[in-house]
Design a protein around this motif. Sequence first.
Motif, PDB file in Angstrom:
ATOM      1  N   ARG A  42     -12.141 -36.588 -19.067  1.00 36.30           N
ATOM      2  CA  ARG A  42     -12.393 -35.168 -19.225  1.00 36.30           C
ATOM      3  C   ARG A  42     -11.614 -34.391 -18.160  1.00 36.30           C
ATOM      4  N   ALA A  43     -11.005 -33.293 -18.563  1.00 40.97           N
ATOM      5  CA  ALA A  43     -10.241 -32.460 -17.632  1.00 40.97           C
ATOM      6  C   ALA A  43     -10.724 -31.018 -17.723  1.00 40.97           C
ATOM      7  N   LYS A  44     -10.517 -30.275 -16.657  1.00 40.13           N
ATOM      8  CA  LYS A  44     -10.887 -28.870 -16.671  1.00 40.13           C
ATOM      9  C   LYS A  44      -9.919 -28.091 -17.546  1.00 40.13           C
ATOM     10  N   ARG A  45     -10.448 -27.130 -18.284  1.00 36.65           N
ATOM     11  CA  ARG A  45      -9.589 -26.315 -19.154  1.00 36.65           C
ATOM     12  C   ARG A  45      -8.583 -25.560 -18.294  1.00 36.65           C
ATOM     13  N   PHE A  46      -7.313 -25.634 -18.680  1.00 33.16           N
ATOM     14  CA  PHE A  46      -6.230 -25.069 -17.885  1.00 33.16           C
ATOM     15  C   PHE A  46      -5.475 -23.966 -18.624  1.00 33.16           C
ATOM     16  N   TYR A  47      -5.963 -23.536 -19.769  1.00 29.62           N
ATOM     17  CA  TYR A  47      -5.265 -22.555 -20.593  1.00 29.62           C
ATOM     18  C   TYR A  47      -6.243 -21.480 -21.034  1.00 29.62           C
ATOM     19  N   LYS A  48      -5.707 -20.337 -21.375  1.00 28.34           N
ATOM     20  CA  LYS A  48      -6.538 -19.236 -21.858  1.00 28.34           C
ATOM     21  C   LYS A  48      -6.564 -19.167 -23.377  1.00 28.34           C
ATOM     22  N   GLN A  49      -5.421 -19.400 -23.991  1.00 25.35           N
ATOM     23  CA  GLN A  49      -5.314 -19.218 -25.434  1.00 25.35           C
ATOM     24  C   GLN A  49      -4.737 -20.456 -26.090  1.00 25.35           C
TER      25      GLN A  49
ATOM     26  N   LEU B 134      -0.585 -23.898 -26.184  1.00 22.33           N
ATOM     27  CA  LEU B 134      -1.557 -23.501 -25.164  1.00 22.33           C
ATOM     28  C   LEU B 134      -0.859 -22.534 -24.230  1.00 22.33           C
ATOM     29  N   ASP B 135      -1.226 -21.263 -24.320  1.00 25.88           N
ATOM     30  CA  ASP B 135      -0.522 -20.207 -23.565  1.00 25.88           C
ATOM     31  C   ASP B 135       0.975 -20.282 -23.817  1.00 25.88           C
ATOM     32  N   GLY B 136       1.320 -20.591 -25.070  1.00 20.48           N
ATOM     33  CA  GLY B 136       2.722 -20.615 -25.472  1.00 20.48           C
ATOM     34  C   GLY B 136       3.436 -21.930 -25.277  1.00 20.48           C
ATOM     35  N   ARG B 137       2.797 -22.901 -24.656  1.00 25.00           N
ATOM     36  CA  ARG B 137       3.439 -24.188 -24.401  1.00 25.00           C
ATOM     37  C   ARG B 137       2.863 -25.242 -25.346  1.00 25.00           C
TER      38      ARG B 137
ATOM     39  N   PHE C  60     -14.618 -27.247 -19.499  1.00 30.00           N
ATOM     40  CA  PHE C  60     -13.957 -28.549 -19.495  1.00 30.00           C
ATOM     41  C   PHE C  60     -13.518 -28.910 -20.907  1.00 30.00           C
ATOM     42  N   ILE C  61     -12.435 -29.675 -20.981  1.00 37.73           N
ATOM     43  CA  ILE C  61     -11.969 -30.200 -22.258  1.00 37.73           C
ATOM     44  C   ILE C  61     -12.776 -31.453 -22.560  1.00 37.73           C
ATOM     45  N   GLU C  62     -13.480 -31.436 -23.682  1.00 40.10           N
ATOM     46  CA  GLU C  62     -14.331 -32.544 -24.092  1.00 40.10           C
ATOM     47  C   GLU C  62     -13.646 -33.299 -25.226  1.00 40.10           C
ATOM     48  N   PRO C  63     -12.916 -34.373 -24.902  1.00 40.26           N
ATOM     49  CA  PRO C  63     -12.151 -35.070 -25.952  1.00 40.26           C
ATOM     50  C   PRO C  63     -12.981 -35.526 -27.135  1.00 40.26           C
ATOM     51  N   MET C  64     -14.235 -35.916 -26.897  1.00 36.67           N
ATOM     52  CA  MET C  64     -15.037 -36.426 -28.008  1.00 36.67           C
ATOM     53  C   MET C  64     -15.456 -35.315 -28.962  1.00 36.67           C
ATOM     54  N   SER C  65     -15.270 -34.069 -28.569  1.00 32.47           N
ATOM     55  CA  SER C  65     -15.522 -32.945 -29.471  1.00 32.47           C
ATOM     56  C   SER C  65     -14.257 -32.542 -30.225  1.00 32.47           C
ATOM     57  N   MET C  66     -13.195 -33.337 -30.079  1.00 35.13           N
ATOM     58  CA  MET C  66     -11.905 -33.035 -30.710  1.00 35.13           C
ATOM     59  C   MET C  66     -11.439 -34.230 -31.539  1.00 35.13           C
TER      60      MET C  66
END
Length: 254
Positions: A25-32, A46-49, A80-86
């Motif tokens: 799990r990683a902290k969310r690093f993008y806005k959009q 993710l923010d254009g990338r 946080f980014i939750e991979p198991m929810s993706m």
Amino acid sequence: MAGDETRDDTADPIRAARGAGQPPRAKRFYKQAAAGPVEGGHGVLLDGRPVRTPSRAVLAVPSAKLAEALAAEWASQGEFIEPMSMPLTRLVNSALDGVAARTGETADEIVKYAGSDLLFYRADGPASLIARQAAHWDPVLDFMRERHGARFMLSEGIRFVEQPQNSVAAVRAALPEDPLRLAALASMTALAGSALLAIAVWQGALDEEAAWTAAHVDEDHQIELWGADAEASARREARRREFVAAAALLRHLA
């Protein structure tokens, strides 16, 4: 990033197709998060990338609808980014990084399931279970016979029954060659214990909820008799979400 895994799950094509395991799990690093064009097709920005797979390739799919569904998973993340929810992102990552290099082996694993498919092994009682299996499973066997010319032998209990080689070959011939669809079918096959149910969903003979119910006829009969276990129910629901995601991948590629 969702789908990052240190173990080599691609050693097992079915496991790879399911994106098995608990990624970090990683902290969310993008806005959009939004779908958009990327090198090789459509992807998630993710923010254009562009999002990349765990092997650092640009995540690119041939369908704008699929890219939009992937972007929705990324947009739904919280702090946080939750991979198991993706599950869709994990499945696409596994398809591009693992199955793409092993399409033949992945197809062979699906065919192995078809050689001893769940739908072939019938209860010898009680009458209510026999009738329920027939109601959910016989239409799929009829579909395989009418659509693919594949006839299968049934057995009572767990006694193994050898299937006609031409019918098993018909299953192999029915499988797609592209890694995304193949990954989805491999995942559904492993989750349901049935290659025939997976093919029926892909080709429109069943929807995913009907197929999931068919895969759990025996289990549901036991639950009606003895009740449900909370932990087992939670595991089943997690698997159901994976199954639905795989069906959605197939639908978005249609």
